[in-house]
Write a protein that holds these residues in place. Structure first.
Motif, PDB file in Angstrom:
ATOM      1  N   HIS A 181       0.839  -1.205   0.000  1.00 59.56           N
ATOM      2  CA  HIS A 181       0.000   0.000   0.000  1.00 59.56           C
ATOM      3  C   HIS A 181       0.878   1.261   0.000  1.00 59.56           C
ATOM      4  CE1 HIS A 181      -3.755  -2.058   0.277  1.00 59.56           C
ATOM      5  NE2 HIS A 181      -3.577  -2.528   1.496  1.00 59.56           N
ATOM      6  N   LEU A 182       1.939   1.255   0.798  1.00 57.70           N
ATOM      7  CA  LEU A 182       2.840   2.417   0.852  1.00 57.70           C
ATOM      8  C   LEU A 182       3.454   2.677  -0.519  1.00 57.70           C
ATOM      9  CD1 LEU A 182       4.788   1.937   4.218  1.00 57.70           C
ATOM     10  CD2 LEU A 182       2.975   3.580   3.727  1.00 57.70           C
ATOM     11  N   ALA A 183       3.908   1.619  -1.178  1.00 54.94           N
ATOM     12  CA  ALA A 183       4.555   1.777  -2.483  1.00 54.94           C
ATOM     13  C   ALA A 183       3.589   2.314  -3.531  1.00 54.94           C
ATOM     14  CB  ALA A 183       5.129   0.436  -2.950  1.00 54.94           C
ATOM     15  N   ARG A 184       2.301   2.122  -3.308  1.00 60.29           N
ATOM     16  CA  ARG A 184       1.297   2.603  -4.261  1.00 60.29           C
ATOM     17  C   ARG A 184       0.646   3.909  -3.801  1.00 60.29           C
ATOM     18  NH1 ARG A 184       3.975  -0.189  -6.484  1.00 60.29           N
ATOM     19  NH2 ARG A 184       3.616  -2.271  -7.362  1.00 60.29           N
ATOM     20  N   GLY A 185       1.160   4.471  -2.696  1.00 58.55           N
ATOM     21  CA  GLY A 185       0.630   5.749  -2.209  1.00 58.55           C
ATOM     22  C   GLY A 185      -0.698   5.626  -1.483  1.00 58.55           C
ATOM     23  N   ARG A 186      -1.076   4.407  -1.098  1.00 55.34           N
ATOM     24  CA  ARG A 186      -2.342   4.193  -0.379  1.00 55.34           C
ATOM     25  C   ARG A 186      -2.058   4.224   1.126  1.00 55.34           C
ATOM     26  NH1 ARG A 186      -2.760   0.054  -4.678  1.00 55.34           N
ATOM     27  NH2 ARG A 186      -2.075  -1.517  -3.167  1.00 55.34           N
ATOM     28  N   TYR A 187      -1.862   5.416   1.660  1.00 59.94           N
ATOM     29  CA  TYR A 187      -1.403   5.554   3.041  1.00 59.94           C
ATOM     30  C   TYR A 187      -2.471   5.176   4.063  1.00 59.94           C
ATOM     31  CZ  TYR A 187       2.403   8.026   0.737  1.00 59.94           C
ATOM     32  OH  TYR A 187       3.443   8.341  -0.081  1.00 59.94           O
ATOM     33  N   ASP A 188      -3.734   5.466   3.785  1.00 58.78           N
ATOM     34  CA  ASP A 188      -4.796   5.085   4.721  1.00 58.78           C
ATOM     35  C   ASP A 188      -4.859   3.565   4.870  1.00 58.78           C
ATOM     36  OD1 ASP A 188      -6.057   7.469   5.711  1.00 58.78           O
ATOM     37  OD2 ASP A 188      -6.791   7.850   3.696  1.00 58.78           O
ATOM     38  N   GLN A 205       2.626  -6.983  18.099  1.00 59.83           N
ATOM     39  CA  GLN A 205       4.086  -7.005  17.960  1.00 59.83           C
ATOM     40  C   GLN A 205       4.629  -5.583  18.139  1.00 59.83           C
ATOM     41  OE1 GLN A 205       4.628  -8.742  14.027  1.00 59.83           O
ATOM     42  NE2 GLN A 205       4.490 -10.826  14.818  1.00 59.83           N
ATOM     43  N   PRO A 206       4.569  -5.048  19.363  1.00 57.69           N
ATOM     44  CA  PRO A 206       4.988  -3.654  19.579  1.00 57.69           C
ATOM     45  C   PRO A 206       6.459  -3.397  19.299  1.00 57.69           C
ATOM     46  CG  PRO A 206       4.612  -4.791  21.663  1.00 57.69           C
ATOM     47  CD  PRO A 206       4.098  -5.690  20.597  1.00 57.69           C
ATOM     48  N   GLU A 207       7.282  -4.458  19.262  1.00 55.05           N
ATOM     49  CA  GLU A 207       8.707  -4.277  19.005  1.00 55.05           C
ATOM     50  C   GLU A 207       9.078  -4.576  17.543  1.00 55.05           C
ATOM     51  OE1 GLU A 207      10.477  -2.872  21.286  1.00 55.05           O
ATOM     52  OE2 GLU A 207       8.707  -2.943  22.570  1.00 55.05           O
ATOM     53  N   ASN A 208       8.101  -4.742  16.697  1.00 54.38           N
ATOM     54  CA  ASN A 208       8.353  -5.040  15.281  1.00 54.38           C
ATOM     55  C   ASN A 208       8.800  -3.754  14.590  1.00 54.38           C
ATOM     56  OD1 ASN A 208       8.155  -5.571  12.494  1.00 54.38           O
ATOM     57  ND2 ASN A 208       6.554  -7.087  12.815  1.00 54.38           N
ATOM     58  N   GLY A 209      10.133  -3.619  14.394  1.00 51.79           N
ATOM     59  CA  GLY A 209      10.671  -2.401  13.790  1.00 51.79           C
ATOM     60  C   GLY A 209      10.169  -2.169  12.380  1.00 51.79           C
ATOM     61  N   ARG A 210       9.944  -3.253  11.642  1.00 57.75           N
ATOM     62  CA  ARG A 210       9.451  -3.139  10.278  1.00 57.75           C
ATOM     63  C   ARG A 210       8.046  -2.540  10.244  1.00 57.75           C
ATOM     64  NH1 ARG A 210       8.966  -8.525   6.479  1.00 57.75           N
ATOM     65  NH2 ARG A 210       8.002  -7.567   4.617  1.00 57.75           N
ATOM     66  N   ALA A 211       7.202  -2.984  11.196  1.00 55.16           N
ATOM     67  CA  ALA A 211       5.838  -2.460  11.255  1.00 55.16           C
ATOM     68  C   ALA A 211       5.835  -1.009  11.737  1.00 55.16           C
ATOM     69  CB  ALA A 211       4.987  -3.326  12.181  1.00 55.16           C
ATOM     70  N   LYS A 212       6.690  -0.690  12.722  1.00 59.09           N
ATOM     71  CA  LYS A 212       6.747   0.697  13.223  1.00 59.09           C
ATOM     72  C   LYS A 212       7.247   1.651  12.151  1.00 59.09           C
ATOM     73  CE  LYS A 212       9.159  -0.134  16.991  1.00 59.09           C
ATOM     74  NZ  LYS A 212       9.851   0.107  18.273  1.00 59.09           N
ATOM     75  N   ALA A 213       8.223   1.214  11.371  1.00 59.87           N
ATOM     76  CA  ALA A 213       8.727   2.055  10.281  1.00 59.87           C
ATOM     77  C   ALA A 213       7.634   2.319   9.260  1.00 59.87           C
ATOM     78  CB  ALA A 213       9.934   1.388   9.618  1.00 59.87           C
ATOM     79  N   GLY A 214       6.880   1.262   8.917  1.00 58.47           N
ATOM     80  CA  GLY A 214       5.801   1.424   7.951  1.00 58.47           C
ATOM     81  C   GLY A 214       4.705   2.338   8.468  1.00 58.47           C
TER      82      GLY A 214
END
Length: 464
Positions: free
Chosen positions: A365-372, A385-394
């Motif tokens: 979704h991010l790569a396609r500009g679908r931020y919502d 998964q509060p410590e998931n850095g990949r999810a927090k970055a996204g």
């Protein structure tokens, strides 16, 4: 492929000897041809040829016979898969008829591609039988080489023609073996087996889809015996072991090792992350002594968690920045009931795989500009998964894209907790076609983390 299947079918249907006169048009299955009249005359009732006489007038080169319906510029369209299957199903003796590797494999693929996996298995087996000797020869010659690598067919100068059959390539390998050329024999045999390996993988898949799990495992093992790094067989065999051998500790350990090998040999595969997770699940289950004991241990862990009181909820201003910011546009503040529900949710392999899938969807979704849509996906992951850095970055990048008031604060939390995950998100965006977004993310990371340890490489990516 459909045209090749058409030719294969035509070859099969015309393989039996015929008593038709020379140049007689083919007779459809089930229809009897009139016997030729004595002396070459036309059978009784046969319409006369143009110009009279008992033989057709010679046609100009490249022209159609007189009275032939006109064809389109591109020629007649090949029959559909459904038409081919109907014709094959009605062909008497087709299953037992002798076939070349190419014809048998084409028939198997036709049935397989059209959902008739049980029917495809027999034809795949017939194709594989054409290379039994070549397979045994390859394993024998490779053993003779020991630790020496098997050269390529080009390096060994096998000299195969572009349209060489599996059987012909196998004969070349046999000649090399007779001359004592182990490396050349192994190279030529392996090249001959390439299409055979493809067929074996399809047969293993067909067995799995037909419910024969043990048969599928056996055939995947045969593939790996010849090509230990085969991507599809390596992943599939490990997955089937994990799925069906939940109480067999040795099989679970084999599945774990297979997933590890898959990640090591195919790190860029779309299934690499899933293989890591399944490999960990397989190892944990093996250590527990089997799936039932693993479930019992998980249930006990859950019972212990439920017996412990929840910590009192703190006001937002006393919360850590990540949690406070989450309640201000990143993720809604969790009530005690919500926290209780999350803590009591069993962390099953299916749940973990589902969360990983949500992260991948968020990145798409991010790569396609679908931020919502991206933010909605990450909101379902972070509570578990509060410590998931990949999810927090996204989540942070989604909020930046939406221009939310707390975007900078969430971004700062993501950078300070796992800046490498933020940089890797840029790599993911770039790989998914969002070059502009990736450069914007890397530029923002440079401005946000002046002491970033990988700054030179980051600058090169942001300003190539």
């Amino acid at each position: 492929m459909m045209l090749a299947l058409t030719f294969a079918t035509a070859a099969l249907l015309g393989a039996d000897p015929s008593n038709l006169p020379p140049n007689h048009p083919p007779v459809p299955p089930g229809v009897s041809a009139s016997p030729a009249a004595p002396g070459g005359a036309l059978p009784q009732g046969h319409p006369p040829f143009a110009g009279g006489g008992d033989t057709p007038a010679p046609a100009a080169p490249g022209s159609l016979p007189a009275g032939h319906p006109p064809m389109s510029e591109t020629g007649r369209a090949p029959p559909s898969a459904e038409e081919l299957l109907k014709q094959l199903d009605s062909t008497e003796g087709l299953r037992t008829r002798e076939k070349t590797f190419e014809i048998a494999s084409s028939l198997g693929k036709l049935y397989y591609a059209n959902g008739r996996t049980a029917d495809s298995v027999m034809y795949f087996l017939q194709a594989e039988e054409k290379a039994v000797k070549t397979r045994a020869l390859y394993l024998e010659q490779r053993k003779k080489l020991g630790k020496k690598p098997v050269p390529s067919a080009e390096e060994a100068q096998c000299g195969f023609a572009a349209n060489a059959s599996v059987e012909d390539m196998g004969k070349v390998a046999e000649e090399r073996a007779k001359k004592g050329d182990a490396a050349g024999a192994a190279a030529c045999a392996r090249a001959a087996l390439a299409p055979v390996i493809e067929v074996e993988v399809l047969r293993a898949n067909a067995l799995y889809l037909s419910g024969d799990m043990q048969g599928a495992l056996t055939v995947y093992g045969r593939v790996l015996e010849v090509v230990p790094s085969h991507e599809e067989a390596l992943f599939s065999r490990s997955a089937v072991l994990y799925e069906t051998k939940g109480e067999d500790v040795k099989a679970l350990q084999t599945a774990h090792e297979g997933f590890q090998a898959f990640v090591a040999m195919h790190p860029d595969s779309p299934r690499a992350d899933l293989a890591k997770q399944l490999g960990q699940f397989a190892e944990d289950t093996a250590k527990a002594g089997g799936r039932q004991k693993w479930k019992q241990a998980r249930a006990e862990d859950r019972r212990v968690r439920l017996s412990q009181p929840l910590p009192p909820q703190r006001p937002m201003e006393a919360m850590p920045p990540a949690q406070a910011a989450a309640g201000s546009g990143g993720m809604p503040t969790l009530t005690p009931e919500m926290v209780d529900a999350i803590q009591n949710t069993e962390r099953t392999p299916e749940l973990e795989a589902g969360l990983a899938k949500l992260v991948e969807e968020g990145e798409e979704h991010l790569a396609r500009g679908r931020y919502d849509e991206a933010l909605a996906a990450y909101r379902r992951v972070v509570p578990f998964q509060p410590e998931n850095g990949r999810a927090k970055a996204g989540m942070a990048w989604a909020m930046v894209g939406l221009g939310r008031p707390m975007a900078d604060r969430i971004w700062g939390v993501a950078v300070s907790s796992d800046a490498a995950a933020v940089e890797k998100l840029g790599d993911t965006l770039q790989a998914r076609g969002d070059e502009r977004g990736a450069k914007a993310l890397w530029t923002k990371l440079l401005n946000s983390a002046p002491d970033y340890p990988n700054k030179a490489n980051l600058q090169a990516k942001a300003n190539p």
